[in-house]
Motif scaffolding. Structure first.
Motif, PDB file in Angstrom:
ATOM      1  N   LEU A 183       0.878  -1.167   0.000  1.00 28.89           N
ATOM      2  CA  LEU A 183       0.000   0.000   0.000  1.00 28.89           C
ATOM      3  C   LEU A 183       0.913   1.214   0.000  1.00 28.89           C
ATOM      4  N   TYR A 184       0.344   2.347  -0.250  1.00 30.62           N
ATOM      5  CA  TYR A 184       1.144   3.544  -0.468  1.00 30.62           C
ATOM      6  C   TYR A 184       1.917   4.020   0.777  1.00 30.62           C
ATOM      7  N   LEU A 185       1.365   3.791   1.961  1.00 31.55           N
ATOM      8  CA  LEU A 185       1.875   4.455   3.169  1.00 31.55           C
ATOM      9  C   LEU A 185       3.359   4.257   3.466  1.00 31.55           C
ATOM     10  N   LEU A 186       3.774   2.995   3.552  1.00 31.55           N
ATOM     11  CA  LEU A 186       5.147   2.729   3.997  1.00 31.55           C
ATOM     12  C   LEU A 186       6.199   3.045   2.928  1.00 31.55           C
ATOM     13  N   PRO A 187       6.012   2.590   1.680  1.00 27.80           N
ATOM     14  CA  PRO A 187       7.003   2.955   0.655  1.00 27.80           C
ATOM     15  C   PRO A 187       7.212   4.469   0.570  1.00 27.80           C
ATOM     16  N   SER A 188       6.140   5.218   0.741  1.00 26.74           N
ATOM     17  CA  SER A 188       6.261   6.678   0.651  1.00 26.74           C
ATOM     18  C   SER A 188       7.197   7.205   1.750  1.00 26.74           C
ATOM     19  N   VAL A 189       7.047   6.648   2.944  1.00 25.55           N
ATOM     20  CA  VAL A 189       7.905   7.088   4.052  1.00 25.55           C
ATOM     21  C   VAL A 189       9.361   6.684   3.776  1.00 25.55           C
ATOM     22  N   ILE A 190       9.555   5.463   3.313  1.00 19.60           N
ATOM     23  CA  ILE A 190      10.920   4.994   3.015  1.00 19.60           C
ATOM     24  C   ILE A 190      11.558   5.899   1.952  1.00 19.60           C
ATOM     25  N   ASP A 191      10.787   6.229   0.931  1.00 17.76           N
ATOM     26  CA  ASP A 191      11.302   7.123  -0.119  1.00 17.76           C
ATOM     27  C   ASP A 191      11.629   8.498   0.437  1.00 17.76           C
ATOM     28  N   ASP A 192      10.712   9.034   1.215  1.00 19.61           N
ATOM     29  CA  ASP A 192      10.953  10.389   1.729  1.00 19.61           C
ATOM     30  C   ASP A 192      12.226  10.431   2.569  1.00 19.61           C
ATOM     31  N   ILE A 193      12.472   9.351   3.306  1.00 20.48           N
ATOM     32  CA  ILE A 193      13.712   9.299   4.094  1.00 20.48           C
ATOM     33  C   ILE A 193      14.914   9.224   3.151  1.00 20.48           C
ATOM     34  N   ASP A 194      14.877   8.262   2.219  1.00 21.82           N
ATOM     35  CA  ASP A 194      16.041   8.035   1.350  1.00 21.82           C
ATOM     36  C   ASP A 194      16.330   9.226   0.444  1.00 21.82           C
ATOM     37  N   MET A 195      15.278   9.942   0.070  1.00 22.21           N
ATOM     38  CA  MET A 195      15.476  11.051  -0.873  1.00 22.21           C
ATOM     39  C   MET A 195      15.662  12.379  -0.154  1.00 22.21           C
TER      40      MET A 195
END
Ligand code: GLU
Length: 441
Positions: A183-195
């Motif tokens: 679902l969108y929630l977790l990948p979005s957080v991981i991306d925001d951290i990495d980027m």
């Protein structure tokens, strides 16, 4: 360093609401000398399509919103897997086996008792044996993020001000489906951290997602970004309209809307600042501030956009439109015709008037006057013909005002209104003008 990202799902073309979000992300980044990233949220392989990825890129380019980088979620599944495994290991993510029907029943029971329909965490109480039994039955778990129920969630939203959520009133969000998809929630957080995303700018429909995502940032050992949740757009009638969801760049281009008009409008609606026709977005960027956005929905009015567009067109330089004009139209012609245009492609209509042939409907009592005009046109100095022609005719015929100007305009252009004749007549030129005046006499 300010880093923002626009994160559309490529399941359709951008509509005016998404475009506004993209614009504000871009403006905020530019305002602070930061980076603006495009993130394609394509974890849903079945609904995402490459042609929409292309159209998103093309639309942003047309608007002048050039990303400083692009990422695709579908290329980052390994990364999500790794961070997911950490959260499973630390117990922040746990497997749950309820079916949709079971969950629905639980919700109904709670609502029936007047209680908030919060997931009861029954899955957390399962023993290893019970989990093994489910597995033996062939049931595969979906995965929930375990909220810290004792930590009140609070943040200072750049648009909405102080926000507060009691995690006891929130269900542990599902972050991964039983089939392994995200679902969108977790990948979005991981991306925001990495980027290194410093500011998340998105619609207020994401406010409750933010509440749970804030705990995900923490669980992943990262500081959370700053959030700005914008009030949504409504149509001119003040309601959330279906139409807005279908208005995209293709439509605006068809209507002759310039990107600068869309940018100038979407930069300002919903703020306390006036909408102004800026061709160059620099002043809009310099003044961009989430503090100026209200919490009431912003009204998007196509009539306002069309008016703003005309005021933009009146300022456009020849070089920026030359490739959209009839080949023979030069700078002088553009400058003469421009003040009369609502859209650039209408210049071609006026150019046809200049080149002719035209059809003019002339009143009988103007014919003698126009015959005189044809004679005078032969004698005047054509370096500045309109004042010369009208000045001489006024003397000879005694006509003035409307009686002087209107028949001339009609005979020379076939129309009652149009660009300033002083600018238009030199384009029509001596030979064609004399011919048209004679034909009308
Ligand atoms: N793909 C999400 C959406 O379009 C992104 C939301 C966000 O900006 O985090 O709603």
């Amino acid at each position: 360093m300010v880093t923002t990202r626009f994160a559309p799902s490529p399941t359709g073309t951008l509509h005016v609401g998404n475009i506004r979000t993209a614009l504000h992300n871009w403006m905020f980044a530019k305002r602070h000398g930061g980076r603006f990233l495009l993130r394609i949220d394509d974890t849903d392989g079945a609904r995402s399509e490459e042609r929409f990825v292309e159209s998103i890129r093309t639309d942003l380019a047309w608007l002048g919103l050039v990303p400083d980088g692009e990422a695709r979620q579908s290329a980052r599944f390994d990364r999500y897997e790794a961070r997911f495994a950490e959260l499973v290991a630390s117990g922040r993510v746990y497997p749950a086996y309820e079916t949709a029907e079971e969950l629905d029943l639980k919700r109904k029971v709670l609502l029936g008792r007047g209680l908030p329909p919060v997931y009861d965490r029954a899955a957390l109480a399962l023993s290893d044996a019970e989990r093994a039994a489910f597995a033996a039955e062939g049931r595969r778990p979906h995965w929930r993020f375990r909220l810290d129920a004792d930590a009140i969630i609070a943040w200072d939203d750049l648009v909405r001000g102080a926000q507060r959520f009691d995690p006891k009133l929130l269900s542990d969000p599902v972050v991964r489906r039983a089939d392994g998809s995200w679902l969108y929630l977790l990948p979005s957080v991981i991306d925001d951290i990495d980027m290194g995303v410093s500011h998340v700018v998105r619609g207020e429909d994401h406010v409750s997602n933010t509440a749970t995502q804030l705990q995900m940032f923490e669980a992943l050992g990262a500081a959370a970004p700053t959030f700005a949740h914008e009030a949504l757009l409504t149509g001119s009638e003040g309601k959330l309209s279906k139409r807005l969801g279908s208005l995209g760049i293709a439509h605006f281009r068809e209507e002759g809307i310039e990107p600068q008009a869309l940018v100038a409008l979407l930069a300002r609606i919903g703020t306390s600042d006036p909408v102004e026709p800026f061709v160059d977005p620099a002043p809009l960027i310099a003044a961009f501030d989430f503090g100026r956005f209200g919490r009431a929905p912003a009204r998007f009015d196509e009539a306002e956009l069309a008016q703003l567009n005309a005021r933009i067109v009146h300022q456009l330089e020849f070089d920026s439109v030359a490739d959209r004009l009839p080949a023979a139209m030069d700078r002088a012609a553009w400058n003469a015709i421009r003040p009369n245009l609502e859209r650039v492609d209408a210049a071609a209509d006026w150019w046809r008037v200049v080149e002719g042939p035209i059809k003019a409907v002339i009143a009988d009592d103007d014919r003698a006057f126009l015959a005189e005009a044809a004679r005078v046109a032969e004698t005047i100095d054509w370096s500045n013909p309109w004042p010369a022609l009208t000045g001489a005719l006024k003397e000879v015929t005694g006509r003035k005002g409307r009686a002087l100007f209107l028949p001339l305009r009609l005979a020379l252009t076939g129309r009652e209104h149009g660009p300033d004749m002083a600018a238009l007549l030199p384009l029509i030129g001596r030979a064609r003008a004399i011919e048209r005046l004679s034909a009308a006499s």
